[in-house]
Design a protein around this motif. Structure first.
Motif, mmCIF file in Angstrom:
data_model
loop_
_atom_site.group_PDB
_atom_site.id
_atom_site.type_symbol
_atom_site.label_atom_id
_atom_site.label_comp_id
_atom_site.label_asym_id
_atom_site.label_seq_id
_atom_site.Cartn_x
_atom_site.Cartn_y
_atom_site.Cartn_z
ATOM 1 N N UNK A 164 60.134 36.939 42.450
ATOM 2 C CA UNK A 164 60.876 37.710 41.601
ATOM 3 C C UNK A 164 61.787 37.498 40.511
ATOM 4 N N UNK A 165 62.297 36.383 40.752
ATOM 5 C CA UNK A 165 63.279 35.853 39.787
ATOM 6 C C UNK A 165 62.632 35.219 38.454
ATOM 7 N N UNK A 166 61.431 35.063 38.568
ATOM 8 C CA UNK A 166 60.649 34.576 37.522
ATOM 9 C C UNK A 166 60.274 35.651 36.236
ATOM 10 N N UNK A 167 60.272 36.967 36.738
ATOM 11 C CA UNK A 167 59.749 37.914 36.272
ATOM 12 C C UNK A 167 60.640 38.706 35.198
ATOM 13 N N UNK A 168 60.223 39.226 34.040
ATOM 14 C CA UNK A 168 60.885 40.091 33.223
ATOM 15 C C UNK A 168 60.492 41.504 33.824
ATOM 16 N N UNK A 169 61.437 42.260 34.397
ATOM 17 C CA UNK A 169 61.464 43.506 34.856
ATOM 18 C C UNK A 169 61.754 44.677 34.012
ATOM 19 N N UNK A 170 60.969 45.665 34.030
ATOM 20 C CA UNK A 170 61.184 46.826 33.223
ATOM 21 C C UNK A 170 60.825 48.135 33.848
ATOM 22 N N UNK A 171 61.564 49.105 33.193
ATOM 23 C CA UNK A 171 61.123 50.360 33.463
ATOM 24 C C UNK A 171 60.607 51.011 32.166
ATOM 25 N N UNK A 172 59.575 51.806 32.478
ATOM 26 C CA UNK A 172 58.694 52.620 31.444
ATOM 27 C C UNK A 172 58.625 54.146 31.833
#
Length: 115
Positions: free
Chosen positions: A29-37
Motif C-alpha cells: 500500500x505504501x508504494x501507491x499513489x492513492x486517489x479519489x475520483x
C-alpha cells in the motif's frame, strides 16, 4: 493484484459532511499513489484528490477547501473527508491505486447530497 473496497457513502443534507474510506489489500500500500475520483450520472469520471506515498496531496479546484484526503499506511486505508457538501457533489466516488503503469479501482460508494 490490489483490491480496493470503498465505504462511507450515503445520503447527506446540503452543508453536511461525510468521511469515505478505502481499504486496500493485495499489494504494498505504501508504494501507491492513492486517489479519489467521482462520476455523476451522465458525466465522465473526474479527479477529486490524490495523495502520494510521501503524503503530498492534490485537489480538484471544485473541491479545494472542502475536501481532505489522507492515508494511514499502517491500516492500508485512504480516507476522503467531504465537508460543506453541495448537491453537485452527488456522485459515485471511486478509490484508485496507481504505481507506475499499474492502476486499480474499487467498485465505488455512492454519495447523494439532497434535502
Amino acid at each position: 493484484q490490489v483490491q480496493l473496497v470503498e465505504s462511507g457513502g450515503g445520503l447527506v443534507q446540503p452543508g453536511g459532511s461525510l468521511r469515505l474510506s478505502c481499504a486496500a489489500s493485495g499489494g504494498i500500500f505504501s508504494r501507491y499513489v492513492m486517489g479519489w475520483y467521482r462520476q455523476a450520472p451522465g458525466n465522465q469520471r473526474e479527479l477529486v484528490a490524490t495523495i502520494t506515498s510521501g503524503g503530498s496531496t492534490n485537489y480538484a479546484d471544485s473541491v479545494k477547501g472542502r475536501v481532505t484526503i489522507s492515508r494511514d499506511n499502517a491500516k492500508n486505508t485512504v480516507y476522503l473527508r467531504l465537508n460543506s457538501l453541495k448537491p453537485e457533489d452527488t456522485a459515485v466516488y471511486y478509490c484508485s491505486a496507481k504505481y507506475f503503469a499499474f492502476s486499480y479501482w474499487g467498485q465505488g460508494t455512492p454519495v447523494t447530497v439532497s434535502s
